[in-house]
Design a protein around this motif. Structure first.
Motif, PDB file in Angstrom:
ATOM      1  N   THR A  26     -16.542  38.552 -72.007  1.00  0.00           N
ATOM      2  CA  THR A  26     -17.272  39.699 -71.475  1.00  0.00           C
ATOM      3  C   THR A  26     -16.264  40.736 -70.994  1.00  0.00           C
ATOM      4  O   THR A  26     -15.124  40.388 -70.676  1.00  0.00           O
ATOM      5  N   ASN A  27     -16.681  41.991 -70.935  1.00  0.00           N
ATOM      6  CA  ASN A  27     -15.774  43.028 -70.444  1.00  0.00           C
ATOM      7  C   ASN A  27     -16.158  43.521 -69.053  1.00  0.00           C
ATOM      8  O   ASN A  27     -15.538  44.427 -68.521  1.00  0.00           O
ATOM      9  N   ILE A  28     -17.178  42.902 -68.438  1.00  0.00           N
ATOM     10  CA  ILE A  28     -17.622  43.301 -67.105  1.00  0.00           C
ATOM     11  C   ILE A  28     -17.389  42.137 -66.136  1.00  0.00           C
ATOM     12  O   ILE A  28     -17.843  41.011 -66.370  1.00  0.00           O
ATOM     13  N   LEU A  29     -16.683  42.431 -65.048  1.00  0.00           N
ATOM     14  CA  LEU A  29     -16.416  41.434 -64.015  1.00  0.00           C
ATOM     15  C   LEU A  29     -16.978  41.943 -62.689  1.00  0.00           C
ATOM     16  O   LEU A  29     -16.374  42.806 -62.033  1.00  0.00           O
ATOM     17  N   PRO A  30     -18.146  41.451 -62.260  1.00  0.00           N
ATOM     18  CA  PRO A  30     -18.693  41.843 -60.958  1.00  0.00           C
ATOM     19  C   PRO A  30     -17.787  41.348 -59.828  1.00  0.00           C
ATOM     20  O   PRO A  30     -17.210  40.252 -59.914  1.00  0.00           O
ATOM     21  N   LEU A  31     -17.663  42.143 -58.790  1.00  0.00           N
ATOM     22  CA  LEU A  31     -16.766  41.803 -57.693  1.00  0.00           C
ATOM     23  C   LEU A  31     -17.530  41.237 -56.506  1.00  0.00           C
ATOM     24  O   LEU A  31     -18.651  41.646 -56.211  1.00  0.00           O
ATOM     25  N   SER A  32     -16.881  40.295 -55.826  1.00  0.00           N
ATOM     26  CA  SER A  32     -17.394  39.746 -54.576  1.00  0.00           C
ATOM     27  C   SER A  32     -16.232  39.096 -53.847  1.00  0.00           C
ATOM     28  O   SER A  32     -15.222  38.732 -54.465  1.00  0.00           O
ATOM     29  N   HIS A  33     -16.364  38.933 -52.545  1.00  0.00           N
ATOM     30  CA  HIS A  33     -15.303  38.259 -51.796  1.00  0.00           C
ATOM     31  C   HIS A  33     -15.295  36.760 -52.075  1.00  0.00           C
ATOM     32  O   HIS A  33     -14.239  36.123 -52.022  1.00  0.00           O
ATOM     33  N   ASP A  34     -16.437  36.187 -52.403  1.00  0.00           N
ATOM     34  CA  ASP A  34     -16.506  34.751 -52.659  1.00  0.00           C
ATOM     35  C   ASP A  34     -15.614  34.327 -53.828  1.00  0.00           C
ATOM     36  O   ASP A  34     -15.103  33.199 -53.844  1.00  0.00           O
ATOM     37  N   MET A  35     -15.426  35.208 -54.795  1.00  0.00           N
ATOM     38  CA  MET A  35     -14.641  34.841 -55.969  1.00  0.00           C
ATOM     39  C   MET A  35     -13.170  34.599 -55.649  1.00  0.00           C
ATOM     40  O   MET A  35     -12.447  34.000 -56.444  1.00  0.00           O
ATOM     41  N   PHE A  36     -12.726  35.035 -54.454  1.00  0.00           N
ATOM     42  CA  PHE A  36     -11.320  34.898 -54.092  1.00  0.00           C
ATOM     43  C   PHE A  36     -11.058  33.750 -53.122  1.00  0.00           C
ATOM     44  O   PHE A  36      -9.951  33.626 -52.603  1.00  0.00           O
ATOM     45  N   LYS A  37     -12.052  32.901 -52.867  1.00  0.00           N
ATOM     46  CA  LYS A  37     -11.836  31.759 -51.999  1.00  0.00           C
ATOM     47  C   LYS A  37     -10.902  30.758 -52.669  1.00  0.00           C
ATOM     48  O   LYS A  37     -11.204  30.219 -53.725  1.00  0.00           O
ATOM     49  N   GLU A  38      -9.752  30.547 -52.057  1.00  0.00           N
ATOM     50  CA  GLU A  38      -8.738  29.603 -52.540  1.00  0.00           C
ATOM     51  C   GLU A  38      -8.245  29.932 -53.950  1.00  0.00           C
ATOM     52  O   GLU A  38      -7.766  29.044 -54.666  1.00  0.00           O
ATOM     53  N   ALA A  39      -8.371  31.182 -54.358  1.00  0.00           N
ATOM     54  CA  ALA A  39      -7.971  31.508 -55.727  1.00  0.00           C
ATOM     55  C   ALA A  39      -7.716  33.001 -55.870  1.00  0.00           C
ATOM     56  O   ALA A  39      -8.150  33.809 -55.053  1.00  0.00           O
ATOM     57  N   VAL A  40      -6.981  33.348 -56.919  1.00  0.00           N
ATOM     58  CA  VAL A  40      -6.894  34.718 -57.398  1.00  0.00           C
ATOM     59  C   VAL A  40      -7.412  34.722 -58.837  1.00  0.00           C
ATOM     60  O   VAL A  40      -7.544  33.673 -59.466  1.00  0.00           O
ATOM     61  N   ILE A  41      -7.697  35.899 -59.336  1.00  0.00           N
ATOM     62  CA  ILE A  41      -8.203  36.040 -60.699  1.00  0.00           C
ATOM     63  C   ILE A  41      -7.067  36.550 -61.571  1.00  0.00           C
ATOM     64  O   ILE A  41      -6.342  37.478 -61.192  1.00  0.00           O
ATOM     65  N   LEU A  42      -6.912  35.966 -62.752  1.00  0.00           N
ATOM     66  CA  LEU A  42      -5.753  36.278 -63.587  1.00  0.00           C
ATOM     67  C   LEU A  42      -6.173  36.433 -65.041  1.00  0.00           C
ATOM     68  O   LEU A  42      -6.871  35.580 -65.591  1.00  0.00           O
ATOM     69  N   LYS A  43      -5.741  37.557 -65.645  1.00  0.00           N
ATOM     70  CA  LYS A  43      -5.892  37.737 -67.085  1.00  0.00           C
ATOM     71  C   LYS A  43      -4.546  37.466 -67.726  1.00  0.00           C
ATOM     72  O   LYS A  43      -3.579  38.193 -67.502  1.00  0.00           O
ATOM     73  N   THR A  44      -4.452  36.395 -68.513  1.00  0.00           N
ATOM     74  CA  THR A  44      -3.169  35.987 -69.083  1.00  0.00           C
ATOM     75  C   THR A  44      -3.026  36.325 -70.562  1.00  0.00           C
ATOM     76  O   THR A  44      -1.950  36.181 -71.120  1.00  0.00           O
ATOM     77  N   ASN A  45      -4.091  36.732 -71.188  1.00  0.00           N
ATOM     78  CA  ASN A  45      -4.008  37.152 -72.587  1.00  0.00           C
ATOM     79  C   ASN A  45      -5.235  37.994 -72.885  1.00  0.00           C
ATOM     80  O   ASN A  45      -6.081  38.203 -72.023  1.00  0.00           O
ATOM     81  N   GLY A  46      -5.352  38.464 -74.095  1.00  0.00           N
ATOM     82  CA  GLY A  46      -6.516  39.263 -74.451  1.00  0.00           C
ATOM     83  C   GLY A  46      -6.117  40.571 -75.094  1.00  0.00           C
ATOM     84  O   GLY A  46      -4.945  40.828 -75.361  1.00  0.00           O
ATOM     85  N   LYS A  47      -7.106  41.418 -75.332  1.00  0.00           N
ATOM     86  CA  LYS A  47      -6.885  42.639 -76.092  1.00  0.00           C
ATOM     87  C   LYS A  47      -6.869  43.902 -75.237  1.00  0.00           C
ATOM     88  O   LYS A  47      -6.431  44.950 -75.700  1.00  0.00           O
ATOM     89  N   SER A  48      -7.351  43.822 -74.012  1.00  0.00           N
ATOM     90  CA  SER A  48      -7.509  45.029 -73.203  1.00  0.00           C
ATOM     91  C   SER A  48      -6.168  45.626 -72.800  1.00  0.00           C
ATOM     92  O   SER A  48      -5.242  44.916 -72.388  1.00  0.00           O
ATOM     93  N   ASN A  49      -6.082  46.947 -72.868  1.00  0.00           N
ATOM     94  CA  ASN A  49      -4.932  47.694 -72.372  1.00  0.00           C
ATOM     95  C   ASN A  49      -5.211  48.336 -71.022  1.00  0.00           C
ATOM     96  O   ASN A  49      -4.280  48.785 -70.356  1.00  0.00           O
ATOM     97  N   TRP A  50      -6.495  48.394 -70.648  1.00  0.00           N
ATOM     98  CA  TRP A  50      -6.831  49.035 -69.382  1.00  0.00           C
ATOM     99  C   TRP A  50      -8.041  48.373 -68.753  1.00  0.00           C
ATOM    100  O   TRP A  50      -8.792  47.634 -69.407  1.00  0.00           O
ATOM    101  N   VAL A  51      -8.201  48.645 -67.456  1.00  0.00           N
ATOM    102  CA  VAL A  51      -9.360  48.186 -66.709  1.00  0.00           C
ATOM    103  C   VAL A  51      -9.761  49.293 -65.744  1.00  0.00           C
ATOM    104  O   VAL A  51      -8.909  50.033 -65.247  1.00  0.00           O
ATOM    105  N   LYS A  52     -11.070  49.425 -65.502  1.00  0.00           N
ATOM    106  CA  LYS A  52     -11.580  50.446 -64.592  1.00  0.00           C
ATOM    107  C   LYS A  52     -12.304  49.792 -63.418  1.00  0.00           C
ATOM    108  O   LYS A  52     -13.066  48.837 -63.609  1.00  0.00           O
TER     109      LYS A  52
END
Length: 289
Positions: free
Chosen positions: A189-215
């Protein structure tokens, strides 16, 4: 705090010699950078050098000797020199010294360059090898942007839109941010909804893929931040698990240590290597609307 300010009529940027850290990004009278308005995080845009993330057990080895190093390296704690300043360009440099050689046995010059072009900020890092041996390093940027932008909003009103559909992972953390363990968080998917819960004991990481930018966007207002990280292999996303009005969108060219990774820094995964007399240059840009 003494700071240096540049402006091009659209963007006004202020930074300080301490860590070469940006402390303000304004456009049309609106502040886009996190201003430390909550206790959860008291930095704004630290620079990560000469490692990104943490080391397993907090140390690495080089030529048979042990060197201790804190998460994300030492650059953010050092005072840089002003290398050049014009109306729209600000360049800092950190040079090796007796203090750096105690924790990082390489002779380097590390340049941080901020340039304003229209509504865009370009950030460039240059690593020069001034020694006689091959140099190993990683570099990243850790800017925190205001999220939400407006009073009365919350982080859950915002989302990240990637150029292409991606599979995004969570990095489960141990001892702060020392050991990498990935698990898929969103898939295709190209949409990532944000929330504080998603960062509990973790960070979010994009390690590969095709995107050159994010908004960074919201359906509740027209403000937008577009980060072009096309030169970088990784993108880290982080915020506080407790409510605090910021989101970090971080281009990285290295990763934290993996479990049971070789302690030798010359064998560490996801580093760049610079030969004597050579340089390494990498850039990204941020468009503010």
């Amino acid at each position: 705090m003494i700071c240096e300010t540049i402006s091009n009529g659209y963007i006004t940027l202020s930074a300080t010699q301490q860590g070469a850290e940006v402390i303000s990004i304004e456009q049309d009278g609106r502040e886009y950078l996190w201003q430390k308005t909550a206790p959860q995080w008291q930095e704004q845009a630290p620079i990560l050098f000469p490692i990104v993330g943490g080391l397993e057990d907090g140390f690495y080895e080089y030529d048979g000797k042990r060197y201790d190093m804190k998460t994300h390296g030492f650059a953010r704690d050092m005072k840089f020199e002003i290398e050049e300043k014009t109306y729209t360009r600000l360049s800092y440099v950190l040079k090796y010294n007796e203090e750096t050689l105690k924790v990082y046995p390489f002779r380097f010059e590390f340049y941080v360059i901020y340039e304003l072009v229209g509504h865009t900020l370009k950030v460039t890092f240059v690593i020069k090898n001034k020694g006689e041996n091959r140099l190993a390093a990683a570099v990243g940027h850790h800017p925190g942007y205001r999220c939400p932008f407006l009073n009365g909003e919350k982080m859950e009103d915002y989302y990240l839109e990637f150029e292409c559909s991606e599979t995004i992972s969570r990095v489960l953390r141990k001892n702060g941010f020392g050991i990498r363990k990935l698990q898929d968080y969103i898939i295709d998917t190209n949409i990532l909804p944000l929330s504080h819960d998603m960062f509990k004991e973790a960070v979010i990481l994009k390690t590969n893929g095709k995107s050159n930018w994010v908004k960074l966007k919201s359906d509740h207002n027209n403000y937008e931040i577009k980060v072009d990280f096309s030169e970088y292999p990784y993108l880290c996303l982080w915020s506080s698990a407790e409510p605090a009005p910021f989101i970090c969108i971080e281009p990285w060219n290295g990763l934290p240590s993996n479990v049971n990774e070789d302690k030798d820094i010359m064998k560490k995964e996801h580093m760049v290597y610079v030969e004597p007399g050579d340089r390494y240059t990498i850039s990204y840009s941020v468009d503010f609307r």
